[in-house]
Motif scaffolding. Structure first.
Motif, mmCIF file in Angstrom:
data_model
loop_
_atom_site.group_PDB
_atom_site.id
_atom_site.type_symbol
_atom_site.label_atom_id
_atom_site.label_comp_id
_atom_site.label_asym_id
_atom_site.label_seq_id
_atom_site.Cartn_x
_atom_site.Cartn_y
_atom_site.Cartn_z
ATOM 1 N N LYS A 45 0.827 -1.206 0.000
ATOM 2 C CA LYS A 45 0.000 0.000 0.000
ATOM 3 C C LYS A 45 0.863 1.259 0.000
ATOM 4 O O LYS A 45 0.619 2.192 -0.767
ATOM 5 C CB LYS A 45 -0.936 0.004 1.210
ATOM 6 C CG LYS A 45 -1.823 1.219 1.241
ATOM 7 C CD LYS A 45 -2.815 1.191 2.364
ATOM 8 C CE LYS A 45 -3.629 2.471 2.275
ATOM 9 N NZ LYS A 45 -4.883 2.401 2.910
ATOM 10 N N LEU A 46 1.889 1.298 0.852
ATOM 11 C CA LEU A 46 2.728 2.489 0.944
ATOM 12 C C LEU A 46 3.586 2.682 -0.311
ATOM 13 O O LEU A 46 3.817 3.809 -0.736
ATOM 14 C CB LEU A 46 3.605 2.439 2.191
ATOM 15 C CG LEU A 46 2.843 2.510 3.522
ATOM 16 C CD1 LEU A 46 3.809 2.445 4.696
ATOM 17 C CD2 LEU A 46 1.984 3.763 3.607
ATOM 18 N N LYS A 66 0.069 10.799 3.365
ATOM 19 C CA LYS A 66 -0.704 10.587 4.592
ATOM 20 C C LYS A 66 -1.423 9.245 4.513
ATOM 21 O O LYS A 66 -1.764 8.776 3.436
ATOM 22 C CB LYS A 66 -1.750 11.694 4.763
ATOM 23 C CG LYS A 66 -1.181 13.092 4.798
ATOM 24 C CD LYS A 66 -1.127 13.585 6.193
ATOM 25 C CE LYS A 66 -0.701 15.046 6.199
ATOM 26 N NZ LYS A 66 0.316 15.319 7.140
ATOM 27 N N SER A 67 -1.664 8.641 5.690
ATOM 28 C CA SER A 67 -2.399 7.374 5.754
ATOM 29 C C SER A 67 -3.141 7.307 7.081
ATOM 30 O O SER A 67 -2.522 7.409 8.144
ATOM 31 C CB SER A 67 -1.436 6.197 5.633
ATOM 32 O OG SER A 67 -2.057 5.004 6.039
ATOM 33 N N SER A 72 -3.661 5.796 12.875
ATOM 34 C CA SER A 72 -4.389 5.044 13.906
ATOM 35 C C SER A 72 -3.458 4.099 14.653
ATOM 36 O O SER A 72 -3.546 3.962 15.875
ATOM 37 C CB SER A 72 -5.523 4.231 13.276
ATOM 38 O OG SER A 72 -6.491 5.082 12.746
ATOM 39 N N PHE A 73 -2.551 3.440 13.924
ATOM 40 C CA PHE A 73 -1.608 2.533 14.576
ATOM 41 C C PHE A 73 -0.705 3.285 15.545
ATOM 42 O O PHE A 73 -0.484 2.845 16.677
ATOM 43 C CB PHE A 73 -0.762 1.787 13.540
ATOM 44 C CG PHE A 73 0.325 0.968 14.171
ATOM 45 C CD1 PHE A 73 0.016 -0.230 14.806
ATOM 46 C CD2 PHE A 73 1.637 1.406 14.184
ATOM 47 C CE1 PHE A 73 1.009 -0.978 15.434
ATOM 48 C CE2 PHE A 73 2.636 0.674 14.799
ATOM 49 C CZ PHE A 73 2.320 -0.523 15.429
ATOM 50 N N TYR A 96 5.124 12.791 13.104
ATOM 51 C CA TYR A 96 5.638 11.813 12.144
ATOM 52 C C TYR A 96 5.257 12.196 10.732
ATOM 53 O O TYR A 96 4.391 13.047 10.498
ATOM 54 C CB TYR A 96 5.118 10.411 12.452
ATOM 55 C CG TYR A 96 3.670 10.220 12.064
ATOM 56 C CD1 TYR A 96 3.342 9.657 10.834
ATOM 57 C CD2 TYR A 96 2.635 10.622 12.897
ATOM 58 C CE1 TYR A 96 2.020 9.488 10.454
ATOM 59 C CE2 TYR A 96 1.316 10.462 12.530
ATOM 60 C CZ TYR A 96 1.016 9.893 11.313
ATOM 61 O OH TYR A 96 -0.288 9.744 10.930
ATOM 62 N N GLU A 97 5.921 11.542 9.781
ATOM 63 C CA GLU A 97 5.533 11.640 8.382
ATOM 64 C C GLU A 97 5.837 10.305 7.713
ATOM 65 O O GLU A 97 6.697 9.552 8.167
ATOM 66 C CB GLU A 97 6.232 12.792 7.662
ATOM 67 C CG GLU A 97 7.722 12.718 7.619
ATOM 68 C CD GLU A 97 8.366 13.978 7.047
ATOM 69 O OE1 GLU A 97 7.666 14.951 6.713
ATOM 70 O OE2 GLU A 97 9.600 13.976 6.932
#
Length: 189
Positions: A45-46, A66-67, A72-73, A96-97
Motif C-alpha cells: 500500500k505504501l 498521509k495514511s 491510527s496505529f 511523524y511523516e
C-alpha cells in the motif's frame, strides 16, 4: 493483531528496554516488527500510494504522503506499549511523516532548523536492505555515533539529545527500490 506477538511479551520488552538503555546514544532496532502478512499488505500500500514532493535545495528532497491506518496505529495501544515499556515514556507527544526516498533524495544538516531533542523512531517498509545510500547517520560536531541502514519490517528508536544531529544520505540512481519509512519524533521525558 498487527505486530509480532513476541513484542507483547513482558520479558522481551524488559530485555528491549535494557538493550535500549545500554547503548550510546540510546537506541534499539526491533526486527520482524509486524506479522508477515500485515507487513506485506502495508508495504504494498505504501509503495503504491501517491506521494507529493517535499523539497528545499539546501535542506532536503524526498516525498511524503498521509495514511489514516498508519496514524491510527501510531496512536493505538500497541505502539503506546512499545514507547512506555522500551523507552520509558508514559506521557509524550508524537510527530511523524510517511516518507519515500527515491534516487536523488536526501536530507542535509543545516543551522536554520535545529531539531528539538527527542526519541526518533522509524518503521521501515523498504523492499530491500541492499541500498547505496538512504541510511540515517547520527553524529555530533566531532564524531559519527550511529548509522541506521534501511531494513524492511523493523522499528527503530534512537534517543537524540540536544548535541546530536542527523541526516539521511543521498540515495543513488543505482538503487532499484526506494526507502519507504514512517518516521518521526517522540517528545516527552
Amino acid at each position: 493483531m498487527a505486530i509480532n506477538t513476541l513484542y507483547l511479551d513482558g520479558g522481551v520488552l524488559k530485555s528491549a528496554n535494557k538493550a535500549y538503555n545500554s547503548q550510546n546514544p540510546r537506541n534499539i532496532r526491533l526486527e520482524n516488527f509486524f506479522q508477515k502478512a500485515i507487513f506485506q499488505l502495508l508495504q504494498n500500500k505504501l509503495h503504491n500510494s501517491k506521494y507529493s514532493l517535499k523539497f528545499h535545495p539546501y535542506k532536503y528532497k524526498y516525498f511524503v504522503m498521509k495514511s489514516k491506518e498508519i496514524g491510527s496505529f501510531l496512536k493505538g495501544r500497541y505502539f503506546n506499549l512499545m514507547i512506555r515499556r522500551i523507552i520509558g515514556l508514559n506521557k509524550y507527544k508524537l510527530n511523524y511523516e510517511i516518507r519515500k526516498f527515491g534516487p536523488g533524495c536526501y536530507t542535509l544538516l543545516n543551522d536554520e532548523e535545529k531539531e528539538e531533542p527527542g526519541v526518533d523512531f522509524a518503521i521501515d517498509f523498504s523492499k530491500s536492505n541492499n541500498l547505496i545510500g538512504g541510511y540515517t547517520a547520527y553524529l555530533t560536531e566531532s564524531k559519527e555515533l550511529l548509522t541506521l541502514n534501511p531494513m524492511p519490517n523493523t522499528l527503530s528508536f534512537v534517543d537524540r539529545k540536544e548535541s546530536i544531529m542527523k541526516y539521511i544520505k543521498y540515495l543513488t540512481h543505482q538503487n532499484k527500490w526506494p526507502v519507504v519509512q514512517v518516521a518521526g519524533v517522540i517528545y516527552g521525558r
